[in-house]
Design a protein around this motif. Structure first.
Motif, PDB file in Angstrom:
ATOM      1  N   GLY A  69      27.166   2.543   1.616  1.00 26.85           N
ATOM      2  CA  GLY A  69      26.930   3.347   0.430  1.00 26.85           C
ATOM      3  C   GLY A  69      26.032   2.605  -0.528  1.00 26.85           C
ATOM      4  O   GLY A  69      25.936   1.371  -0.487  1.00 26.85           O
ATOM      5  N   PRO A  70      25.358   3.339  -1.417  1.00 21.46           N
ATOM      6  CA  PRO A  70      24.447   2.694  -2.367  1.00 21.46           C
ATOM      7  C   PRO A  70      25.205   1.859  -3.391  1.00 21.46           C
ATOM      8  O   PRO A  70      26.415   2.005  -3.570  1.00 21.46           O
ATOM      9  CB  PRO A  70      23.747   3.887  -3.035  1.00 21.46           C
ATOM     10  CG  PRO A  70      24.700   5.022  -2.873  1.00 21.46           C
ATOM     11  CD  PRO A  70      25.405   4.797  -1.574  1.00 21.46           C
ATOM     12  N   TYR A 101      44.519  -8.829  18.217  1.00 26.19           N
ATOM     13  CA  TYR A 101      45.652  -8.936  17.298  1.00 26.19           C
ATOM     14  C   TYR A 101      46.062  -7.592  16.695  1.00 26.19           C
ATOM     15  O   TYR A 101      46.897  -7.560  15.788  1.00 26.19           O
ATOM     16  CB  TYR A 101      45.312  -9.926  16.172  1.00 26.19           C
ATOM     17  CG  TYR A 101      45.102 -11.337  16.674  1.00 26.19           C
ATOM     18  CD1 TYR A 101      46.175 -12.134  17.056  1.00 26.19           C
ATOM     19  CD2 TYR A 101      43.815 -11.859  16.806  1.00 26.19           C
ATOM     20  CE1 TYR A 101      45.980 -13.421  17.529  1.00 26.19           C
ATOM     21  CE2 TYR A 101      43.617 -13.154  17.281  1.00 26.19           C
ATOM     22  CZ  TYR A 101      44.706 -13.923  17.641  1.00 26.19           C
ATOM     23  OH  TYR A 101      44.513 -15.201  18.123  1.00 26.19           O
ATOM     24  N   ALA A 102      45.482  -6.483  17.195  1.00 25.58           N
ATOM     25  CA  ALA A 102      45.790  -5.137  16.686  1.00 25.58           C
ATOM     26  C   ALA A 102      45.599  -5.064  15.175  1.00 25.58           C
ATOM     27  O   ALA A 102      46.401  -4.487  14.443  1.00 25.58           O
ATOM     28  CB  ALA A 102      47.213  -4.723  17.065  1.00 25.58           C
ATOM     29  N   THR A 103      44.496  -5.672  14.720  1.00 27.19           N
ATOM     30  CA  THR A 103      44.172  -5.720  13.298  1.00 27.19           C
ATOM     31  C   THR A 103      43.202  -4.592  12.956  1.00 27.19           C
ATOM     32  O   THR A 103      42.256  -4.330  13.701  1.00 27.19           O
ATOM     33  CB  THR A 103      43.525  -7.072  12.946  1.00 27.19           C
ATOM     34  OG1 THR A 103      44.380  -8.127  13.377  1.00 27.19           O
ATOM     35  CG2 THR A 103      43.298  -7.199  11.447  1.00 27.19           C
ATOM     36  N   ALA A 104      43.417  -3.943  11.833  1.00 22.33           N
ATOM     37  CA  ALA A 104      42.481  -2.939  11.325  1.00 22.33           C
ATOM     38  C   ALA A 104      41.497  -3.633  10.395  1.00 22.33           C
ATOM     39  O   ALA A 104      41.908  -4.336   9.465  1.00 22.33           O
ATOM     40  CB  ALA A 104      43.235  -1.839  10.579  1.00 22.33           C
ATOM     41  N   ILE A 105      40.202  -3.447  10.640  1.00 27.62           N
ATOM     42  CA  ILE A 105      39.179  -4.164   9.884  1.00 27.62           C
ATOM     43  C   ILE A 105      38.191  -3.180   9.270  1.00 27.62           C
ATOM     44  O   ILE A 105      37.678  -2.283   9.954  1.00 27.62           O
ATOM     45  CB  ILE A 105      38.430  -5.174  10.774  1.00 27.62           C
ATOM     46  CG1 ILE A 105      39.420  -6.198  11.370  1.00 27.62           C
ATOM     47  CG2 ILE A 105      37.330  -5.881   9.987  1.00 27.62           C
ATOM     48  CD1 ILE A 105      38.771  -7.221  12.287  1.00 27.62           C
ATOM     49  N   ILE A 106      37.916  -3.360   7.980  1.00 26.92           N
ATOM     50  CA  ILE A 106      36.849  -2.640   7.297  1.00 26.92           C
ATOM     51  C   ILE A 106      35.753  -3.648   6.970  1.00 26.92           C
ATOM     52  O   ILE A 106      36.017  -4.697   6.386  1.00 26.92           O
ATOM     53  CB  ILE A 106      37.339  -1.980   5.993  1.00 26.92           C
ATOM     54  CG1 ILE A 106      38.328  -0.856   6.296  1.00 26.92           C
ATOM     55  CG2 ILE A 106      36.161  -1.433   5.195  1.00 26.92           C
ATOM     56  CD1 ILE A 106      38.903  -0.209   5.046  1.00 26.92           C
ATOM     57  N   ILE A 107      34.519  -3.314   7.362  1.00 26.85           N
ATOM     58  CA  ILE A 107      33.373  -4.145   7.030  1.00 26.85           C
ATOM     59  C   ILE A 107      32.474  -3.370   6.078  1.00 26.85           C
ATOM     60  O   ILE A 107      31.896  -2.342   6.441  1.00 26.85           O
ATOM     61  CB  ILE A 107      32.569  -4.553   8.277  1.00 26.85           C
ATOM     62  CG1 ILE A 107      33.439  -5.376   9.237  1.00 26.85           C
ATOM     63  CG2 ILE A 107      31.327  -5.349   7.871  1.00 26.85           C
ATOM     64  CD1 ILE A 107      32.707  -5.806  10.499  1.00 26.85           C
ATOM     65  N   VAL A 108      32.370  -3.852   4.846  1.00 26.36           N
ATOM     66  CA  VAL A 108      31.420  -3.294   3.888  1.00 26.36           C
ATOM     67  C   VAL A 108      30.076  -3.969   4.139  1.00 26.36           C
ATOM     68  O   VAL A 108      29.991  -5.202   4.214  1.00 26.36           O
ATOM     69  CB  VAL A 108      31.872  -3.561   2.443  1.00 26.36           C
ATOM     70  CG1 VAL A 108      30.783  -3.142   1.458  1.00 26.36           C
ATOM     71  CG2 VAL A 108      33.164  -2.810   2.146  1.00 26.36           C
ATOM     72  N   THR A 109      29.028  -3.176   4.304  1.00 27.71           N
ATOM     73  CA  THR A 109      27.749  -3.784   4.666  1.00 27.71           C
ATOM     74  C   THR A 109      26.561  -2.939   4.246  1.00 27.71           C
ATOM     75  O   THR A 109      26.654  -1.715   4.141  1.00 27.71           O
ATOM     76  CB  THR A 109      27.689  -4.033   6.192  1.00 27.71           C
ATOM     77  OG1 THR A 109      26.528  -4.817   6.496  1.00 27.71           O
ATOM     78  CG2 THR A 109      27.661  -2.733   6.969  1.00 27.71           C
ATOM     79  N   ILE A 114      31.800   5.073  11.048  1.00 27.29           N
ATOM     80  CA  ILE A 114      31.270   4.625   9.764  1.00 27.29           C
ATOM     81  C   ILE A 114      31.678   5.627   8.692  1.00 27.29           C
ATOM     82  O   ILE A 114      31.553   6.843   8.865  1.00 27.29           O
ATOM     83  CB  ILE A 114      29.731   4.519   9.789  1.00 27.29           C
ATOM     84  CG1 ILE A 114      29.277   3.497  10.832  1.00 27.29           C
ATOM     85  CG2 ILE A 114      29.196   4.141   8.414  1.00 27.29           C
ATOM     86  CD1 ILE A 114      27.768   3.431  10.988  1.00 27.29           C
ATOM     87  N   TYR A 115      32.185   5.085   7.587  1.00 25.77           N
ATOM     88  CA  TYR A 115      32.412   5.899   6.402  1.00 25.77           C
ATOM     89  C   TYR A 115      31.302   5.603   5.393  1.00 25.77           C
ATOM     90  O   TYR A 115      30.892   4.456   5.226  1.00 25.77           O
ATOM     91  CB  TYR A 115      33.753   5.571   5.747  1.00 25.77           C
ATOM     92  CG  TYR A 115      34.960   6.176   6.417  1.00 25.77           C
ATOM     93  CD1 TYR A 115      35.419   7.440   6.042  1.00 25.77           C
ATOM     94  CD2 TYR A 115      35.649   5.484   7.409  1.00 25.77           C
ATOM     95  CE1 TYR A 115      36.540   7.998   6.642  1.00 25.77           C
ATOM     96  CE2 TYR A 115      36.765   6.038   8.015  1.00 25.77           C
ATOM     97  CZ  TYR A 115      37.204   7.293   7.623  1.00 25.77           C
ATOM     98  OH  TYR A 115      38.309   7.836   8.222  1.00 25.77           O
ATOM     99  N   GLN A 116      30.856   6.646   4.734  1.00 22.18           N
ATOM    100  CA  GLN A 116      29.930   6.474   3.617  1.00 22.18           C
ATOM    101  C   GLN A 116      30.654   6.846   2.331  1.00 22.18           C
ATOM    102  O   GLN A 116      31.379   7.849   2.283  1.00 22.18           O
ATOM    103  CB  GLN A 116      28.704   7.363   3.773  1.00 22.18           C
ATOM    104  CG  GLN A 116      27.677   7.172   2.655  1.00 22.18           C
ATOM    105  CD  GLN A 116      26.488   8.083   2.824  1.00 22.18           C
ATOM    106  OE1 GLN A 116      26.618   9.306   2.797  1.00 22.18           O
ATOM    107  NE2 GLN A 116      25.314   7.505   3.008  1.00 22.18           N
TER     108      GLN A 116
END
Length: 237
Positions: free
Chosen positions: A45-46, A200-208, A220-222
């Motif tokens: 996102g911007p 490890y059954a980990t949920a990961i969010i990468i902001v980029t 991908i979420y915007q």
């Protein structure tokens, strides 16, 4: 895909308002988002769209104004915090990876990673054993006794990932983790995060904003103007 309601990250109608009255600013206007255990999802996102605010709410750094958040199958916020100790929540249930590794310069690699389980009450020996296991898994075990200044940028980021994983949190929040890296190292870091998510059954969010890694995401979420929507293949940046 695993049902996100049984773990991972689940955000429902999350809102955040700064200020009040005529000067109020609605940074988040009802965000809905889910990341299943073992999944890595991109968030784009911007500037000024609400990415940082969303990450800070998820990381229990700031308090939302309303809505609901669940991490690892546990409701942590439902129009108010559901835990009395946010420091313990951040330590045990959330791993953080930032643009800069933020390693402690006077501790060696092993102790940089082992510090978190030590703070959680584990013995020094157990904490260091767990740290070395992760360092080996991330191919930096041979640097276990090195000081941060002796590491390359890619090695430092791998150590930061080990630190985020060492308490085995159900959730990792990564804020521009590849920004300072060249293409090869950036793609390597994303591959590592995907591998660790599955292992490890980990949920990961990468902001980029990093165009090099955006094609690697399956979802991908915007976020724009305080609201999120999931991008389709045609909409992917």
């Amino acid at each position: 895909m695993a049902d996100p309601r049984t773990g991972g990250i689940l955000i429902e109608q999350l809102r955040k308002r700064y200020g009040s009255g005529d000067t109020a600013v609605d940074a988040l206007k009802g965000v809905d988002m889910h990341v299943a255990p073992g999944e890595v999802v991109g968030l784009v996102g911007p500037s000024g769209s609400g990415k940082s605010t969303l990450l800070k709410c998820l990381g229990a750094v700031i308090e939302p104004s309303g809505g609901r958040m669940s991490l690892g199958g546990e409701v942590i916020y439902d129009d108010g915090w559901k835990t009395s100790d946010l420091r313990v929540l951040r330590r045990d249930r959330i791993g953080f990876v930032f643009q800069a590794p933020y390693l402690i310069p006077f501790l060696d690699v092993t102790d940089n990673v082992a510090l978190m389980p030590m703070l959680a009450g584990r013995s020094n020996d157990d904490a260091r054993r767990r740290a070395r296991e992760l360092l080996d898994a991330l191919d930096v075990g041979h640097r276990a006794q090195a000081m941060p200044a002796q590491l390359s940028g890619g090695e430092q980021q791998r150590v930061a990932i080990a630190r985020a994983l060492v308490n085995r949190p159900p959730v990792i929040l990564a804020d521009e983790p590849t920004a300072p890296l060249d293409s090869e190292r950036a793609l390597s870091v994303v591959a590592i995060l995907n591998q660790m998510a599955r292992q490890y059954a980990t949920a990961i969010i990468i902001v980029t904003h990093d165009e090099k890694i955006i094609p690697t995401f399956k979802r991908i979420y915007q976020i724009r103007d305080g609201r999120t929507h999931e991008l389709t293949g045609e909409e992917t940046p």
